[in-house]
Design a protein around this motif. Structure first.
Motif, PDB file in Angstrom:
ATOM      1  N   LEU A 242       3.113   8.646   6.086  1.00  0.00           N
ATOM      2  CA  LEU A 242       4.010   9.548   5.379  1.00  0.00           C
ATOM      3  C   LEU A 242       3.269  10.260   4.249  1.00  0.00           C
ATOM      4  O   LEU A 242       3.466  11.461   4.023  1.00  0.00           O
ATOM      5  CB  LEU A 242       5.196   8.763   4.827  1.00  0.00           C
ATOM      6  N   LEU A 243       2.409   9.541   3.558  1.00  0.00           N
ATOM      7  CA  LEU A 243       1.646  10.144   2.460  1.00  0.00           C
ATOM      8  C   LEU A 243       0.705  11.233   2.979  1.00  0.00           C
ATOM      9  O   LEU A 243       0.559  12.289   2.343  1.00  0.00           O
ATOM     10  CB  LEU A 243       0.845   9.057   1.726  1.00  0.00           C
ATOM     11  N   ARG A 244       0.074  10.984   4.130  1.00  0.00           N
ATOM     12  CA  ARG A 244      -0.841  11.984   4.703  1.00  0.00           C
ATOM     13  C   ARG A 244      -0.102  13.266   5.085  1.00  0.00           C
ATOM     14  O   ARG A 244      -0.673  14.359   5.060  1.00  0.00           O
ATOM     15  CB  ARG A 244      -1.545  11.408   5.932  1.00  0.00           C
ATOM     16  N   LEU A 245       1.176  13.131   5.454  1.00  0.00           N
ATOM     17  CA  LEU A 245       1.964  14.289   5.887  1.00  0.00           C
ATOM     18  C   LEU A 245       2.702  14.964   4.729  1.00  0.00           C
ATOM     19  O   LEU A 245       3.418  15.946   4.941  1.00  0.00           O
ATOM     20  CB  LEU A 245       2.974  13.858   6.952  1.00  0.00           C
ATOM     21  N   THR A 246       2.539  14.434   3.526  1.00  0.00           N
ATOM     22  CA  THR A 246       3.240  14.968   2.355  1.00  0.00           C
ATOM     23  C   THR A 246       2.289  15.780   1.489  1.00  0.00           C
ATOM     24  O   THR A 246       1.194  15.324   1.157  1.00  0.00           O
ATOM     25  CB  THR A 246       3.855  13.829   1.511  1.00  0.00           C
ATOM     26  N   ASP A 247       2.688  16.961   1.149  1.00  0.00           N
ATOM     27  CA  ASP A 247       1.863  17.823   0.294  1.00  0.00           C
ATOM     28  C   ASP A 247       1.812  17.259  -1.133  1.00  0.00           C
ATOM     29  O   ASP A 247       2.791  16.702  -1.623  1.00  0.00           O
ATOM     30  CB  ASP A 247       2.453  19.243   0.267  1.00  0.00           C
ATOM     31  N   GLU A 248       0.662  17.411  -1.789  1.00  0.00           N
ATOM     32  CA  GLU A 248       0.491  16.860  -3.138  1.00  0.00           C
ATOM     33  C   GLU A 248       1.442  17.487  -4.150  1.00  0.00           C
ATOM     34  O   GLU A 248       1.723  16.903  -5.197  1.00  0.00           O
ATOM     35  CB  GLU A 248      -0.957  17.062  -3.604  1.00  0.00           C
ATOM     36  N   SER A 249       1.939  18.683  -3.833  1.00  0.00           N
ATOM     37  CA  SER A 249       2.867  19.350  -4.756  1.00  0.00           C
ATOM     38  C   SER A 249       4.310  18.875  -4.575  1.00  0.00           C
ATOM     39  O   SER A 249       5.190  19.219  -5.360  1.00  0.00           O
ATOM     40  CB  SER A 249       2.804  20.865  -4.539  1.00  0.00           C
ATOM     41  N   ASP A 250       4.540  18.065  -3.545  1.00  0.00           N
ATOM     42  CA  ASP A 250       5.891  17.580  -3.271  1.00  0.00           C
ATOM     43  C   ASP A 250       6.364  16.635  -4.380  1.00  0.00           C
ATOM     44  O   ASP A 250       5.585  15.858  -4.934  1.00  0.00           O
ATOM     45  CB  ASP A 250       5.915  16.853  -1.922  1.00  0.00           C
ATOM     46  N   LYS A 251       7.660  16.693  -4.693  1.00  0.00           N
ATOM     47  CA  LYS A 251       8.235  15.843  -5.745  1.00  0.00           C
ATOM     48  C   LYS A 251       8.067  14.353  -5.446  1.00  0.00           C
ATOM     49  O   LYS A 251       7.998  13.538  -6.358  1.00  0.00           O
ATOM     50  CB  LYS A 251       9.732  16.156  -5.912  1.00  0.00           C
ATOM     51  N   ASP A 252       8.016  14.017  -4.151  1.00  0.00           N
ATOM     52  CA  ASP A 252       7.980  12.608  -3.754  1.00  0.00           C
ATOM     53  C   ASP A 252       6.553  12.068  -3.630  1.00  0.00           C
ATOM     54  O   ASP A 252       6.375  10.865  -3.389  1.00  0.00           O
ATOM     55  CB  ASP A 252       8.700  12.446  -2.406  1.00  0.00           C
ATOM     56  N   TYR A 253       5.543  12.939  -3.803  1.00  0.00           N
ATOM     57  CA  TYR A 253       4.158  12.539  -3.515  1.00  0.00           C
ATOM     58  C   TYR A 253       3.698  11.383  -4.414  1.00  0.00           C
ATOM     59  O   TYR A 253       3.114  10.407  -3.933  1.00  0.00           O
ATOM     60  CB  TYR A 253       3.216  13.734  -3.682  1.00  0.00           C
ATOM     61  N   HIS A 254       3.950  11.487  -5.708  1.00  0.00           N
ATOM     62  CA  HIS A 254       3.477  10.458  -6.639  1.00  0.00           C
ATOM     63  C   HIS A 254       4.123   9.101  -6.347  1.00  0.00           C
ATOM     64  O   HIS A 254       3.447   8.057  -6.354  1.00  0.00           O
ATOM     65  CB  HIS A 254       3.771  10.872  -8.080  1.00  0.00           C
ATOM     66  N   ALA A 255       5.414   9.104  -6.059  1.00  0.00           N
ATOM     67  CA  ALA A 255       6.114   7.853  -5.739  1.00  0.00           C
ATOM     68  C   ALA A 255       5.583   7.267  -4.440  1.00  0.00           C
ATOM     69  O   ALA A 255       5.415   6.042  -4.317  1.00  0.00           O
ATOM     70  CB  ALA A 255       7.619   8.100  -5.639  1.00  0.00           C
ATOM     71  N   LEU A 256       5.310   8.138  -3.452  1.00  0.00           N
ATOM     72  CA  LEU A 256       4.728   7.664  -2.195  1.00  0.00           C
ATOM     73  C   LEU A 256       3.357   7.049  -2.420  1.00  0.00           C
ATOM     74  O   LEU A 256       3.008   6.020  -1.819  1.00  0.00           O
ATOM     75  CB  LEU A 256       4.606   8.823  -1.200  1.00  0.00           C
ATOM     76  N   GLN A 257       2.585   7.670  -3.287  1.00  0.00           N
ATOM     77  CA  GLN A 257       1.240   7.173  -3.588  1.00  0.00           C
ATOM     78  C   GLN A 257       1.308   5.770  -4.210  1.00  0.00           C
ATOM     79  O   GLN A 257       0.549   4.867  -3.837  1.00  0.00           O
ATOM     80  CB  GLN A 257       0.536   8.149  -4.533  1.00  0.00           C
TER      81      GLN A 257
END
Length: 299
Positions: free
Chosen positions: A82-97
């Motif tokens: 999911l993290l690989r498919l999520t853009d770094e600018s996405d609101k959820d990226y940091h939480a996914l990381q």
């Protein structure tokens, strides 16, 4: 409306996911207990069999107990994808990381548990046919690396001694084969923490193991260059680790590891049937030197 992504959901559930640590710590013991009770109690095994025959039961009890362990790894794989498919600018990226990092710690813990289980099983199998090991030398806590047959030639003597050499995480053991098939008796050891490996000047297919706490030198002569290279590489890797630990201990960064149990002193002699062999000098040589011709590598 406020945004709640999958990463945030994972983070909100992280405390509950961390309970997997406790479950997984007790998983192997739970399986052992279940298997023992299934063997020893006909009443219990009958009850389990009756429950498992129920059509609503899609898994056996052992499989159900393993399911949380598998699910923890599945969560980690899913979050990484999911993290690989999520853009770094996405609101959820940091939480996914953050959730990926936490789940990685969990799967690492699971892998450590599995590795420890495999280490114990391997050592139990290896030690099963070895007798004469001093009680003070607890080999069950070591990790097995490799073993091979050898011929020990003591300087000044014409008689050759046939041995099996076993490399553990911090020791080299010398074992003598007995008449019974696959049966060995302990003869001596060298602690790697007190050793260095150097090239032998007389034989291209040999290495010298030098004890730093006394003047003894053990020469291992291999039957081919491949065996010599693989043993030398593995020995140096282990010994380099101890040298690094020693540096850290001197700098006060890490406590000294206790490879020998309290009753066993490094350098103490072990009395055996063929004479008194020191851990520093497996052949019992008065000069403190011995030559070993080794064959084979890890099984």
């Amino acid at each position: 409306t406020s945004f709640t992504g999958l990463g945030q959901i994972f983070m909100d559930m992280i405390d509950k996911l961390l309970t997997y640590h406790q479950y997984c710590d007790n998983y192997e013991k739970a399986i052992e207990t279940l298997e023992e009770k299934l063997r020893s109690s006909s009443r219990f095994s009958g009850f389990v069999r009756m429950v498992e025959e129920n059509k609503e039961m899609d898994k056996r009890l052992l499989a159900l107990l393993h399911r949380p362990v598998k699910r923890a790894r599945d969560y980690a794989v899913f979050s990484r994808k999911l993290l690989r498919l999520t853009d770094e600018s996405d609101k959820d990226y940091h939480a996914l990381q953050l959730s990926c990092e936490t789940l990685l710690e969990l799967t690492t813990h699971l892998n450590d548990i599995q590795a420890e289980k495999e280490r114990k099983e391997k050592m139990e199998k290896v030690l099963k046919n070895i007798t004469g090991i001093p009680a003070e030398l607890d080999l069950s806590v070591r990790a097995f690396h490799r073993r091979g047959d050898c011929t020990l030639i003591v300087p000044g003597r014409t008689k050759k001694h046939h041995f099996n050499v076993m490399l553990l995480s911090d020791l080299i053991l010398w074992l003598e084969k007995r008449k019974l098939k696959d049966s060995y008796i302990f003869k001596g050891f060298i602690p790697l923490r007190m050793a260095l490996v150097k090239p032998n000047t007389k034989h291209t297919d040999a290495i010298d193991i030098v004890r730093m706490d006394n003047p003894s030198v053990t020469t291992i002569l291999f039957d081919n260059a491949h065996n010599k290279k693989s043993w030398e590489k593995e020995l140096n890797t282990l010994i380099d680790g101890f040298l690094q630990q020693r540096k850290e201990e001197e700098n006060g960064k890490a406590p000294a590891p206790h490879f020998l149990t309290p009753g066993m002193k490094v350098g103490s002699k072990l009395s055996i049937s063929t004479g008194s062999l020191s851990p520093a000098s497996p052949g019992g040589s008065r000069s403190g030197q011995s030559m070993t011709s080794a064959r084979g590598s890890s099984p």
